[in-house]
Design a protein around this motif. Structure first.
Motif, PDB file in Angstrom:
ATOM      1  N   MET A  33      22.160 -42.775   5.846  1.00 27.14           N
ATOM      2  CA  MET A  33      21.580 -44.122   5.895  1.00 27.14           C
ATOM      3  C   MET A  33      20.216 -44.127   6.559  1.00 27.14           C
ATOM      4  N   ILE A  38      18.590 -45.405   2.280  1.00 28.62           N
ATOM      5  CA  ILE A  38      18.664 -46.842   1.995  1.00 28.62           C
ATOM      6  C   ILE A  38      17.796 -47.188   0.786  1.00 28.62           C
ATOM      7  N   ALA A  39      16.578 -46.603   0.760  1.00 29.91           N
ATOM      8  CA  ALA A  39      15.670 -46.878  -0.359  1.00 29.91           C
ATOM      9  C   ALA A  39      16.263 -46.387  -1.675  1.00 29.91           C
ATOM     10  N   ARG A  43      23.162 -48.374   0.501  1.00 31.91           N
ATOM     11  CA  ARG A  43      24.000 -49.536   0.807  1.00 31.91           C
ATOM     12  C   ARG A  43      25.021 -49.779  -0.312  1.00 31.91           C
ATOM     13  N   ASP A  44      24.593 -49.606  -1.560  1.00 30.06           N
ATOM     14  CA  ASP A  44      25.529 -49.777  -2.675  1.00 30.06           C
ATOM     15  C   ASP A  44      26.601 -48.693  -2.669  1.00 30.06           C
ATOM     16  N   LEU A  46      27.737 -47.145   0.039  1.00 32.86           N
ATOM     17  CA  LEU A  46      28.651 -47.504   1.126  1.00 32.86           C
ATOM     18  C   LEU A  46      29.584 -48.642   0.706  1.00 32.86           C
ATOM     19  N   LYS A  47      29.022 -49.620   0.040  1.00 36.10           N
ATOM     20  CA  LYS A  47      29.817 -50.745  -0.442  1.00 36.10           C
ATOM     21  C   LYS A  47      30.905 -50.250  -1.410  1.00 36.10           C
ATOM     22  N   LEU A  50      33.709 -48.549   0.512  1.00 41.44           N
ATOM     23  CA  LEU A  50      34.573 -49.514   1.197  1.00 41.44           C
ATOM     24  C   LEU A  50      35.477 -50.234   0.197  1.00 41.44           C
ATOM     25  N   VAL A  62      34.952 -43.997   7.643  1.00 42.96           N
ATOM     26  CA  VAL A  62      33.616 -43.994   7.038  1.00 42.96           C
ATOM     27  C   VAL A  62      32.591 -44.088   8.162  1.00 42.96           C
ATOM     28  N   GLN A  64      28.218 -43.153   9.379  1.00 41.13           N
ATOM     29  CA  GLN A  64      26.891 -43.009   8.796  1.00 41.13           C
ATOM     30  C   GLN A  64      26.050 -42.032   9.608  1.00 41.13           C
TER      31      GLN A  64
ATOM     32  N   MET B   1      11.423 -50.844  -0.852  1.00 40.15           N
ATOM     33  CA  MET B   1      12.686 -51.552  -0.717  1.00 40.15           C
ATOM     34  C   MET B   1      12.602 -52.897  -1.441  1.00 40.15           C
ATOM     35  N   VAL B 125      31.133 -49.539   9.564  1.00 40.05           N
ATOM     36  CA  VAL B 125      30.842 -48.158   9.930  1.00 40.05           C
ATOM     37  C   VAL B 125      30.566 -47.993  11.436  1.00 40.05           C
TER      38      VAL B 125
END
Lengths: 121, 184
Positions: A33, A38-39, A43-44, A46-47, A50, A62, A64, B1, B125
């Motif tokens: 992360m 992240i770029a 996040r997707d 990780l989602k 979960l 889980v 990071q 981003m 997390v």
């Protein structure tokens, strides 16, 4: 904050479930992360992890980590099965994540075509 | 981003790496005043004064401390490309504060994005080791989420448990429905 009372009921439920689990044999997934991760869509990823954990009701930790220096292979995750080598998977899509959880975490078979590194620790 | 929430997630990661155990996040949306403000404050190790000056320069990075890098420069750029402002304050040993201000209605302002997923991902997390106080204001309505209050009710059960995470997710959804009141 409202409805905190609901949490008490939930707490009792979670407590019962936890008693049935053996804490020492938990598999772990570590998600990269850093800014690069992240770029690239961490996040997707990780989602998706979960959601899979929830849907399949797996007992999994889980965590990071920051940038590990393989930015061009992001998004990436490490899978650490109890007593086994840590495996790094890279260039992942959310579908790859589902595959890794089904094949590696549940069935214990490494998804070879997605592996980018193996670690001894 | 593509989303401002991804920047938030990224800055929070800085806080985590800086050893923070309490992060405060405030998002204030004031469309009528053409203003969107994001505040982030942590109690991590802080940044040296001499480094702070150059912290948003993408070519200044101290990867050994893992405290700086592209993250802050990208966030600053996201603000400045639509005429917004970026501020950072830090004190060694005390923590770091970031404040970013955007013109709400500017066409080049990135959308706020999926804030619920962002918060939930972070807590799922890191929730056991890092607390989060999150305040969101839309016009004159606001709510505040405090992970320490949730933990008080949990009596030792992990806030990272699936069931608790799912409760927080619903809590945030309801709170947003209330403050947006069908407007967003």
């Amino acid at each position: 904050m409202k409805s905190l009372k609901e949490l008490k009921e939930l707490r009792n439920k979670v407590q019962k479930e936890m008693e049935m689990r053996d804490q020492s044999t938990k598999p772990e997934i570590i998600v990269g992360m850093g800014t690069c991760g992240i770029a690239a869509g961490a996040r997707d990823i990780l989602k998706a992890i979960l959601e899979e954990v929830d849907r399949r009701n797996i007992d999994l930790r889980v965590t990071q980590t920051g940038c590990i220096g393989m930015c061009e292979k992001e998004p990436l995750i490490d899978v650490k099965m109890p007593g086994k080598k840590r495996i790094t998977y890279g260039n992942l899509s959310t579908d790859d994540v589902k595959k890794i959880i089904a094949e590696h975490v549940i069935n214990g078979n490494i998804v070879k075509d997605l592996v980018i590194a193996k670690h001894e620790d | 981003m593509r989303e401002l929430t991804l920047h938030i997630l990224d800055i929070i990661e800085n806080s985590r790496e800086a050893g923070a155990d309490l992060i405060k996040l405030k998002i204030f949306e004031q469309p009528e005043q053409d203003s969107l403000k994001i505040f982030l404050k942590d109690n991590g190790s802080g940044i040296d004064e001499d480094k702070l000056e150059d912290i948003t320069n993408p070519f200044v990075t101290t990867r050994t401390t893992r405290e700086v890098g592209l993250g802050l420069s990208l966030f600053k750029q996201a603000a400045e490309r639509c005429g917004g402002n970026f501020y950072i304050k830090s004190e060694k040993g005390k923590g770091t504060e970031v404040m970013v201000e955007f013109p709400y209605n500017h066409i080049d302002r990135a959308p706020l994005g999926d804030i619920i997923t962002t918060i939930i991902s972070f807590i799922a997390v890191n929730g056991d080791s890092i607390d989060l106080i999150y305040r969101h204001k839309f016009k004159n309505r606001e709510f505040c989420f405090d992970s320490r209050e949730v933990k008080k009710e949990l009596d030792g059960i992990s806030i990272q448990s699936k069931e608790i995470i799912s409760w927080i997710k619903n809590y945030l959804k309801d709170s947003f429905a209330e403050i947006y009141g069908g407007e967003n």
